[in-house]
Design an enzyme around this catalytic site. Sequence first.
Site, short mmCIF file in Angstrom:
data_model
loop_
_atom_site.label_atom_id
_atom_site.label_comp_id
_atom_site.label_asym_id
_atom_site.label_seq_id
_atom_site.Cartn_x
_atom_site.Cartn_y
_atom_site.Cartn_z
N CYS A 190 4.51 10.84 41.95
CA CYS A 190 5.70 10.49 42.74
C CYS A 190 5.32 10.19 44.19
O CYS A 190 5.87 9.29 44.82
CB CYS A 190 6.72 11.62 42.71
SG CYS A 190 7.28 12.04 41.05
C1 BEZ Z 1 3.89 13.46 39.20
O1 BEZ Z 1 4.62 12.81 39.94
O2 BEZ Z 1 2.69 13.49 39.37
C2 BEZ Z 1 4.45 14.24 38.06
C3 BEZ Z 1 5.76 14.72 38.09
C4 BEZ Z 1 6.22 15.49 37.04
C5 BEZ Z 1 5.42 15.72 35.96
C6 BEZ Z 1 4.13 15.21 35.91
C7 BEZ Z 1 3.64 14.47 36.97
#
Ligand code: BEZ
Length: 211
Positions: A46
């Site tokens: 994210c």
């Molecule tokens: C991420 O943004 O890296 C992420 C968010 C939730 C679960 C797995 C990865």
Amino acid sequence: MNSLRLGDTAPDFKAVTTEGDLSFHNWLGDQWGVLFSHPADYTPVCTTELGTAAKYKGEFDKRNVKMIALSVDGLASHKEWIKDINETQHTEVNFPIIADEDRNVAELYDMIHPEADNKLTIRSVFIVGPDKKIKLILSYPASTGRNFDELVRVIDSLQLTAYRKLATPANWKHGDDCVISPSVKNEDIAAMFPKGHTEIKPYLRMTPMPD
Ligand code: BEZ
């Protein structure tokens, strides 16, 4: 659950965001919009996505498209996390992030897919036209960050085909030849597409992208 489909009116909502409170339809005005959710603040993929989105703002602006992000985290969390995004992605987050703590928007747009995760939003993308109709829906799992070149590419296609009797073929990108809609009669092509056309099959007629 509320499954939205292409052509539906994008549900309106009021939201608390990092750029103040807003009403979605008013905020869009007569522009196009990209509403995209991410699973959670302070997560690695994210962080890269929101930094990348900020770097693409110029491309979205050129196309008259407003961006707005969303997760079910709160405003204070978003505001602190933005500092990390700016620092690590070498950018300035320049669009609002909705703090959807009560999941109002997530539920309106069916952004929580319980078999994937019953608490967090998936990576949804809704592209909304100036008529407030949903033009495109994408769903990605948490593990796969989105490709912002692809979002720009589909916006180019959506905007081109919204106003002309054209479609865009596989892997099309801005500047490539376009498909003439099957509804266009052969005798009308010359007037509609003065750059000319090629008939590969009676149902497969190509024309250069109009200016
Ligand atoms: C991420 O943004 O890296 C992420 C968010 C939730 C679960 C797995 C990865």
